[in-house]
Design a protein around this motif. Structure first.
Motif, PDB file in Angstrom:
ATOM      1  N   PHE A 155       3.599  -2.789  -4.730  1.00  0.00           N
ATOM      2  CA  PHE A 155       2.196  -2.770  -5.139  1.00  0.00           C
ATOM      3  C   PHE A 155       1.997  -3.552  -6.444  1.00  0.00           C
ATOM      4  O   PHE A 155       1.106  -4.394  -6.558  1.00  0.00           O
ATOM      5  CB  PHE A 155       1.749  -1.317  -5.320  1.00  0.00           C
ATOM      6  N   LYS A 156       2.883  -3.293  -7.410  1.00  0.00           N
ATOM      7  CA  LYS A 156       2.783  -3.996  -8.682  1.00  0.00           C
ATOM      8  C   LYS A 156       2.996  -5.500  -8.494  1.00  0.00           C
ATOM      9  O   LYS A 156       2.321  -6.315  -9.104  1.00  0.00           O
ATOM     10  CB  LYS A 156       3.830  -3.446  -9.671  1.00  0.00           C
ATOM     11  N   ASP A 176       4.296   1.323  -1.459  1.00  0.00           N
ATOM     12  CA  ASP A 176       5.454   1.279  -2.347  1.00  0.00           C
ATOM     13  C   ASP A 176       5.056   0.790  -3.719  1.00  0.00           C
ATOM     14  O   ASP A 176       4.377  -0.215  -3.879  1.00  0.00           O
ATOM     15  CB  ASP A 176       6.520   0.338  -1.753  1.00  0.00           C
ATOM     16  N   GLU A 177       5.489   1.553  -4.718  1.00  0.00           N
ATOM     17  CA  GLU A 177       5.134   1.311  -6.100  1.00  0.00           C
ATOM     18  C   GLU A 177       5.468  -0.123  -6.560  1.00  0.00           C
ATOM     19  O   GLU A 177       4.619  -0.843  -7.071  1.00  0.00           O
ATOM     20  CB  GLU A 177       5.928   2.316  -6.954  1.00  0.00           C
ATOM     21  N   ARG A 178       6.728  -0.508  -6.331  1.00  0.00           N
ATOM     22  CA  ARG A 178       7.162  -1.807  -6.846  1.00  0.00           C
ATOM     23  C   ARG A 178       6.457  -2.946  -6.095  1.00  0.00           C
ATOM     24  O   ARG A 178       6.016  -3.921  -6.701  1.00  0.00           O
ATOM     25  CB  ARG A 178       8.685  -1.934  -6.717  1.00  0.00           C
ATOM     26  N   GLU A 186      -3.602   3.053  -6.315  1.00  0.00           N
ATOM     27  CA  GLU A 186      -2.179   3.390  -6.408  1.00  0.00           C
ATOM     28  C   GLU A 186      -1.585   3.547  -5.017  1.00  0.00           C
ATOM     29  O   GLU A 186      -2.231   4.045  -4.099  1.00  0.00           O
ATOM     30  CB  GLU A 186      -1.946   4.643  -7.251  1.00  0.00           C
ATOM     31  N   PRO A 187      -0.330   3.094  -4.866  1.00  0.00           N
ATOM     32  CA  PRO A 187       0.306   3.144  -3.545  1.00  0.00           C
ATOM     33  C   PRO A 187       0.615   4.582  -3.150  1.00  0.00           C
ATOM     34  O   PRO A 187       0.686   5.462  -4.004  1.00  0.00           O
ATOM     35  CB  PRO A 187       1.594   2.360  -3.753  1.00  0.00           C
ATOM     36  N   ASN A 188       0.805   4.810  -1.875  1.00  0.00           N
ATOM     37  CA  ASN A 188       1.096   6.153  -1.375  1.00  0.00           C
ATOM     38  C   ASN A 188       2.215   6.037  -0.350  1.00  0.00           C
ATOM     39  O   ASN A 188       2.045   5.411   0.690  1.00  0.00           O
ATOM     40  CB  ASN A 188      -0.176   6.737  -0.757  1.00  0.00           C
ATOM     41  N   ALA A 189       3.354   6.666  -0.663  1.00  0.00           N
ATOM     42  CA  ALA A 189       4.539   6.513   0.189  1.00  0.00           C
ATOM     43  C   ALA A 189       4.587   7.545   1.305  1.00  0.00           C
ATOM     44  O   ALA A 189       5.621   7.786   1.893  1.00  0.00           O
ATOM     45  CB  ALA A 189       5.797   6.601  -0.659  1.00  0.00           C
ATOM     46  N   CYS A 196       0.829  -1.215   0.000  1.00  0.00           N
ATOM     47  CA  CYS A 196       0.000   0.000   0.000  1.00  0.00           C
ATOM     48  C   CYS A 196       0.858   1.257   0.000  1.00  0.00           C
ATOM     49  O   CYS A 196       0.353   2.354  -0.247  1.00  0.00           O
ATOM     50  CB  CYS A 196      -0.994   0.013   1.170  1.00  0.00           C
TER      51      CYS A 196
END
Length: 989
Positions: free
Chosen positions: A419-420, A415-417, A441-444, A413
Motif C-alpha cells: 500500500f505504501k 498489504d501494508e508495505r 489503510e490496507p486490510n489483510a 489494498c
RNA sequence: GCCCAGAUGGCGGAAUUGGUAGACGCAGCAGACUCAAAAUCUGCCGUUCGCAAGGAUGUGCAGGUUCGAUUCCUGUUCUGGGCACCA
C-alpha cells in the motif's frame, strides 16, 4: 572467631580439588542428571560479571540435584575457534593457539575462584586436534548423507547412488530444480563429474555459491558485524557483495522436523516462537506470469528466458495469498533477480542500473530496515492470467533474492508495505474487498467477500485460496508450494582459525578424506592474512595447495554443535563418544545460556543431533530437553560530551605550528546542559552565556589554541570508564589522569560544580568501558557472597543492569549466619538443645521455600528466603544444631564454602555435598487461623482473625458484626459477600 | 523494517493460580553502643491531605472484562536482545 571467607574458600577449594570431590562416573546406581552451560568463547578481555550469572545458576542446580540423590554431569569447556583470536593474530603476530591458551588459563583462574563444581577432567576444547578430529568426522557423515524424502531421515548417499543405478531419478524427481529427470541408463552414461554434481545437490553438507560481504581494500570477507553503513568497521573501506564458492549444511531439508519436534521440548514459548519464526514455514503458491514487453532485443538475444511457445519470459512469484490475484496492481522483483536485465526497457535502462548500483552497497539488514520507499520501474509488464491486465514490474530493495522466488505480486489494498509503495509511486489501487477497504489503510482480512475479482466475486477470501490454486494447477501456470524463510546454513569461512575441511579437490570434484586420515591438522602459517581472490589464509600455504586440500575452514558453530556429546566421553580416541556413554547420559536435562543463541547455535545443535540419530550413532534426536535462558547482565555505560563547535581558531603565536594545529579544545559539557540544548529548553540568552563560558575556557587553555568565535554548539559523546564515575558524577581528577589527551580537560559543570555523565544501558564490553571484573569482588567479599549476590540481583531470566552497590547486604547476611554459630567474644555458641515448635516452623517453612524456589529457578527469592530465615533465628536467638544443620545443607548449592566450613565445625567428617537434602514435613507449619483482609468494594478496610475451618455462613456473621465494617455499611445491608477460604473477604455494597 | 522479551518506591526487586501492592536487600533519615571510627543493634522510609485517627492516590500510557486486575483482553509508547560470517 570471625567469618574469614578468604581462608575458608581457599581451604575448601583446595580440598575439593585434591580429592576430586566433583568427579563424575559414567556408571552409577543413582538416576542421572545432565546440567550444561553454554561454554564460553575465551576472549582476551577475561570474564566479566555477566559470564558467571548462568554458571552460578547451573552450579546451584547441579549441587541441588546431587543433594537430591542424582549422579550429576556438570562439565565445562571452551569454544576456542573464532574470529577475535585471528584478528589479534593479524594485528600482533601472535599465533591464535598461543593467545587462546593464555586466555583459557586466565578464564580458568577466574572460574576457579568462584568455586564451581565442574568435573574438569571432562574439559573439552574445540581447537584441540583430538576434539576437531571428530568435528571433521561428523562433517564427513553430513557430506556422505542425503535426506531421504521417503523416510524423512538422513541416509548414506551410497543408497541414493544405488537407487540411481537401479531406477534412475524416480525417488528424487521434482525435488531440485537443477536436476532433470534421468533413467538408470542415462545415469550410468554420465561422467563422474556430472554424477558428482548431481549428488552434490543432495548431500547434507554441500558446496555451492553464495554472496558475501567483500572488502577489496582489506582483501577479505567481513562479518555483518564488521560492516557499518556499507563500509568496513576497520578503516572505513567500501564493502560490496561478492559471489564465492561456499560450503553449506542442508538444514532446509530438516525444516519440518526441526519445527515439529519443538513440541517435545521444555523450552520457553518465546524461544520456540523465535525458532518457529526463523524456520518461517508458509503455505502458498507459485504462480507464473508472462512478461509482455520490455527490452525486446535482449529477450531475443537470450531466448532461454522465454518459454518455447510464447517466446516471452516468465516471471515466477511466490505468494501466500493467491486469493488476491485480481488485486495485483504491480510486481516487485529483487534487484538481483536474473530476469531484470532481460526485461528492462531501453527507456528505463539507466534508472534501473543506477538503482542496482545503489542496492549493491546496501546490507540485507539495511535493505529490510529502510523506512524510505525506494524502487525503480523496469518498463516491463506481467500479464494477469485471469483478466489479461498489464501489471507493471518494479524492482525494490525490500524484496530479497534468497526468499521464495525473489519476486512478489503486490496487492496494495491488502498489504501494508504494498500500500505504501503504491502510494509513493502513484500506482492506482484496485479494491477487491469492497467495504473492507476504506482507501486510506490496507486490510489483510481473509473474511471479506471478493469484489472486482472476475469469477471469484462474492467468494470469501479464505475460501478463494483453494479455488485459485486449483485453477492455476489446471491451467499449468502455478502450483501449491510450501516455503521456508530459513535458508541453508553457510558452513565455510575464508579464515585461518577454524577446523580444516577434510576434503580434497580433483578436477572440480570434492573427495572426502578417509576416517583414517583424520584429524586433518591445521597447518602453521607465516601470515594470517587472507589468500588470493577471497580465499582464506590456507591458500597461501604451498604444501596445502599442492595437496589440493580445501582452503576454507569451518565456522565458529561447527565445534559448538556437538560439544555436549563429547563431555560424556571426552578421552575416546576411536569414537566421538561411545554409544554406551551417550545412551547413559542421554539428553542434556538442563541447558542454561543466553537468548542470543536462540536461533543459531540451538538450531545447528538440533540439526547435528538429528543427523547423528538418523545414522544410528545416537539414541535421541533432540539435544536439550529443558532450556533456561539467563538474561543478559547489561553494563551501565557512562558518557562524557566533548565540545567540537569552535569553527574559527587562532593560534597562539608563540606555539610551534605543528604541535598546535590539530589539537582540538578539550572542553567537556555536563549531560544536563547538552540535553537542554538538544531538547531546545535553553533560551537564546542561556545559549549566548554558554557560548561565552566555553569561549573563555578555550582561551584559558594556554597549551592549545584560542578562539574568537563559537559558531555552533555541537558535542561528541564518548564512553568513559565506569570505574572513575561515582554514580553519575565524574571524578574530574581521575578523568584527567586517564588519558594523555585529557590531561588539560576543562569542564562546563552543573550549577553545583558537578560534572554529570550521560547514562545508557548496553551490552557489557571492554570497548564500552562498562565492565566489572568478578575477581575484585571475590577478593573483597568472597565467592559465596558473590554467588549469592549475582542470584539476588533479580530473576535469572530477566536482563538487568549490573550495580555493585547492593553486594554489602548479602555479605552482611553471611556474617549474620556465621554469628549463629560463633560469637566474636564467646566463640562457639551452637548447642544441642531440643528445638521448639516455633523454631521447627521456621526451619520447615524454609525447606519448603528453598526447594520450591530452586526447582523453579527462582534463585533471587531463595536468597531472600535464607535472609528471612536467618533474621528470624537471630531474633529468637536460636543456636540449635537441630535447626542449623539442615539449613547448612539447604545453603550448600548457593554458598558452598561457608556451608562446608560450618558443617565440619559441627563435627561432620564427610563433604556436605554428599549429605541428603532435608525433607519437608507439613505438620510443623500448619496454621489454625488466618488474619483475613476484609475489603469493602475491593478496598481493604480492616483485618479479621478467623479460624481457617470457618465456612461462608459463619464468616458472614462475623464480618457484618465487625465495627469497622458496620461503619462503612452505614446501616445498609451488603449486596453480596465474597469469601475465598484462606485468602480474603470482600463485601459489595 | 521483521521476530522475541520487558516496564512496579530514590535503586535492584517481591506478590508462584485474578484475591492485603512494595517481601528481601541497597541507599537515606533518626537513635543506641564507642573517646572516635568500623562492626553491630533499634526505629522510620511510595506520593499526597491531616496534629492524629484516618482518607485520597498509586504497578509505562489509554481503554475494557471482573465483586476484585501488577496479573486477563485491545490499542499504544519506550527500553533491551536477535535478524543468517561476533560468539
Amino acid at each position: 572467631m570471625e567469618y574469614n571467607f578468604g581462608e575458608i574458600e581457599q581451604k575448601w577449594q583446595g580440598k575439593w580439588n585434591e580429592s576430586k570431590a566433583y568427579e563424575v562416573s559414567n556408571t552409577s546406581d543413582k538416576p542421572k542428571y545432565y546440567v550444561l552451560d553454554m561454554f564460553p568463547y575465551p576472549s582476551g578481555a577475561g570474564l566479566h560479571v555477566g559470564h558467571p550469572l548462568g554458571y552460578i545458576a547451573s552450579d546451584i542446580f547441579s549441587r541441588y540435584k546431587r543433594l537430591k540423590g542424582f549422579n550429576v554431569l556438570h562439565p565445562m569447556g571452551y569454544d576456542a575457534f573464532g574470529l577475535p583470536a585471528e584478528q589479534y593474530a593479524i594485528e600482533h603476530g601472535v599465533h591464535p593457539a598461543v593467545s587462546t591458551e593464555q586466555n583459557i588459563a586466565n578464564f580458568r583462574k577466574q572460574l576457579d575462584k568462584i568455586g564451581f563444581c565442574y568435573d574438569w577432567d571432562r574439559e573439552v576444547l574445540t581447537c584441540d586436534a583430538k576434539y576437531y578430529k571428530w568435528t571433521q568426522w561428523i562433517f564427513l557423515q553430513l557430506f556422505n548423507s542425503f535426506f531421504n524424502p521417503v523416510t524423512q531421515k538422513a541416509t548414506p548417499i551410497t543408497e541414493l547412488v544405488k537407487a540411481f543405478e537401479a531406477e534412475g531419478s524416480t525417488q528424487i524427481d521434482g525435488l531440485r530444480s537443477a536436476v532433470k529427470s534421468f533413467s538408470a541408463e542415462e545415469w550410468k552414461a554420465l561422467t563422474e563429474k556430472e554424477q558428482q554434481d548431481i549428488l552434490m545437490e543432495f548431500r547434507l553438507a554441500f558446496c555451492g555459491y553464495g554472496e558475501v560481504n567483500w572488502c577489496e581494500a582489506l582483501g577479505t570477507v567481513l562479518a555483518n558485524d564488521e560492516v557499518v553503513n556499507g563500509v568496513s568497521e576497520r578503516g572505513g573501506h567500501p564493502v560490496e557483495k561478492k559471489r564465492l564458492r561456499q560450503w553449506y549444511l542442508r538444514i532446509t531439508d530438516y525444516a519440518d522436523r526441526l519445527l515439529n519436534d519443538l513440541q517435545k521440548l521444555e523450552w520457553s514459548d518465546a524461544m520456540k516462537e523465535m525458532q518457529t519464526n526463523w524456520i518461517g514455514k508458509s503455505t502458498g503458491a507459485e504462480i507464473d506470469f508472462v512478461v509482455s514487453i520490455g527490452n525486446r532485443e535482449s529477450i531475443i538475444a537470450s531466448p532461454e528466458l522465454a518459454t518455447p511457445d510464447s517466446r516471452l519470459p516468465i516471471l515466477k512469484v511466490y505468494t501466500t495469498r493467491p486469493d488476491t490475484i485480481f488485486g495485483v496492481d504491480f510486481m516487485v522483483v529483487s534487484p538481483e533477480h536474473e530476469l531484470v536485465a532481460g526485461i528492462t526497457s531501453a527507456a528505463q535502462q539507466k534508472e534501473v542500473e543506477d538503482y542496482i548500483t545503489y542496492v549493491k552497497s546496501r546490507s540485507e539488514r539495511e535493505r529490510q530496515a529502510e523506512k524510505k520507499i525506494t524502487g525503480a520501474f523496469t518498463g516491463a509488464y506481467a500479464i494477469n492470467p485471469f483478466d489479461g491486465r498489464e501489471i507493471p514490474i518494479w524492482i525494490s530493495e525490500y524484496v530479497l533474492a534468497g526468499y521464495g522466488t525473489g519476486a512478489i505480486m503486490a496487492v496494495p489494498c491488502g498489504d501494508e508495505r504494498d500500500f505504501k509503495f503504491a502510494n509513493h509511486f502513484n500506482i492506482p489501487i484496485t479494491n477487491i474487498i469492497g467495504d473492507a477497504f476504506n482507501g486510506t489503510e490496507p486490510n489483510a482480512t481473509k473474511d471479506a467477500k471478493l469484489t472486482n475479482s472476475g469469477f471469484l466475486n462474492g467468494v470469501v477470501l479464505r475460501d478463494a485460496i483453494q479455488i485459485v490454486v486449483d485453477k492455476l494447477e489446471e491451467m499449468g501456470i502455478g502450483k501449491r508450494k510450501i516455503n521456508y524463510r530459513m535458508r541453508d546454513a553457510a558452513f565455510s569461512r575464508q579464515r585461518y582459525w577454524g577446523e580444516p575441511f577434510p576434503i580434497v579437490w580433483k578436477n572440480g570434484i570434492a573427495y572426502p578424506l578417509s576416517e583414517s586420515e583424520l584429524p586433518l591438522e591445521l597447518p602453521k602459517v607465516e601470515s594470517y592474512s587472507p589468500g588470493p581472490d577471497g580465499q582464506g589464509p590456507l591458500a597461501n600455504i604451498d604444501t596445502w595447495v599442492e595437496k589440493d586440500l580445501e582452503t576454507n575452514t569451518m565456522p565458529g558453530y561447527a565445534g559448538s554443535s556437538w560439544y555436549f556429546l563429547r563431555y560424556m566421553d571426552n578421552n575416546n580416541d576411536t569414537e566421538f563418544a561411545s554409544r554406551q556413554a551417550t545412551d547413559y547420559w542421554n539428553q542434556v536435562d538442563l541447558y542454561i545460556g543466553g537468548t542470543e543463541h536462540a536461533v543459531g547455535h540451538l538450531l545447528y545443535s538440533r540439526l547435528w543431533t538429528k543427523v547423528l540419530y538418523d545414522l544410528g550413532y545416537l539414541g535421541f534426536d533432540e539435544p536439550f530437553k529443558k532450556l533456561l535462558n539467563q538474561g543478559m547482565i547489561t553494563g551501565s555505560s557512562r558518557f562524557v560530551y566533548r565540545f567540537i563547535g569552535a569553527s574559527s581558531k587562532k593560534q597562539i603565536s608563540t606555539l610551534n605550528e605543528s604541535t598546535s594545529l590539530d589539537k582540538p579544545a578539550t572542553i567537556f559539557v555536563s549531560v544536563n546542559i547538552v540535553e537542554s540544548i538538544e531538547n531546545k529548553k535553553f533560551s537564546l540568552e542561556d545559549i549566548e552565556n554558554l557560548k561565552l563560558e566555553i569561549k573563555d575556557k578555550i582561551n584559558s587553555q594556554d597549551n592549545y589554541f584560542q578562539t574568537s568565535e563559537i559558531r555552533s554548539l555541537e558535542f561528541v559523546k564518548s564512553h568513559v570508564d565506569v570505574n572513575i564515575v561515582d554514580g553519575v558524577e565524574l571524578d574530574k581528577e581521575q578523568f584527567k589522569n586517564s588519558k594523555a589527551e585529557y590531561a588539560n580537560a576543562l569542564f562546563i559543570t552543573e550549577e553545583d560544580g558537578k560534572y554529570i555523565c550521560g547514562v545508557e544501558t548496553e551490552k557489557m564490553s571492554k570497548s564500552k568501558f562498562n565492565t566489572v571484573n568478578p575477581d575484585d569482588l571475590v577478593q573483597k567479599f568472597g565467592a559465596d557472597t558473590f554467588r549469592m549476590y549475582e542470584m539476588f540481583l533479580g530473576p535469572i531470566e530477566q536482563s538487568k543492569p549490573w550495580d555493585t552497590k547492593g553486594i554489602e547486604g548479602v555479605h552482611r547476611f553471611l556474617k549474620k549466619l556465621w554469628r549463629l554459630f560463633y560469637d566474636e567474644q564467646k566463640g562457639k555458641v551452637w548447642n544441642e538443645a531440643e528445638p521448639t515448635a516455633d523454631e521447627l516452623k521456621i526451619l520447615h517453612r524454609t525447606i519448603k521455600k528453598i526447594e520450591d524456589d530452586t526447582e523453579r529457578f527462582s534463585f533471587n527469592t531463595a536468597v531472600s528466603a535464607f535472609m528471612v530465615c536467618v533474621n528470624e533465628l537471630a531474633d529468637i536467638k536460636c543456636h540449635k544444631r537441630a535447626i542449623l544443620e539442615p539449613i547448612l545443607i539447604l545453603l550448600t548449592p548457593y554458598a558452598p564454602h561457608i556451608a562446608e566450613e560450618l558443617w565440619h565445625s559441627l563435627g561432620n567428617e564427610t563433604y556436605i555435598i554428599d549429605a541428603a537434602f532435608p525433607t519437608f514435613e507439613a505438620k510443623y507449619v500448619v496454621e489454625s487461623s488466618k488474619e483475613y483482609p476484609v475489603s469493602i468494594n475491593g478496598k481493604v478496610r480492616t483485618n479479621l482473625n478467623l479460624p481457617l475451618d470457618m465456612g461462608q455462613a459463619e464468616v458472614e456473621v462475623a464480618v457484618t458484626a465487625n465495627e469497622i465494617v458496620q461503619k462503612w455499611l452505614e446501616g445498609k445491608a451488603p449486596k453480596k459477600i465474597i469469601f475465598v477460604k484462606g485468602r480474603m473477604i470482600n463485601i459489595v455494597i
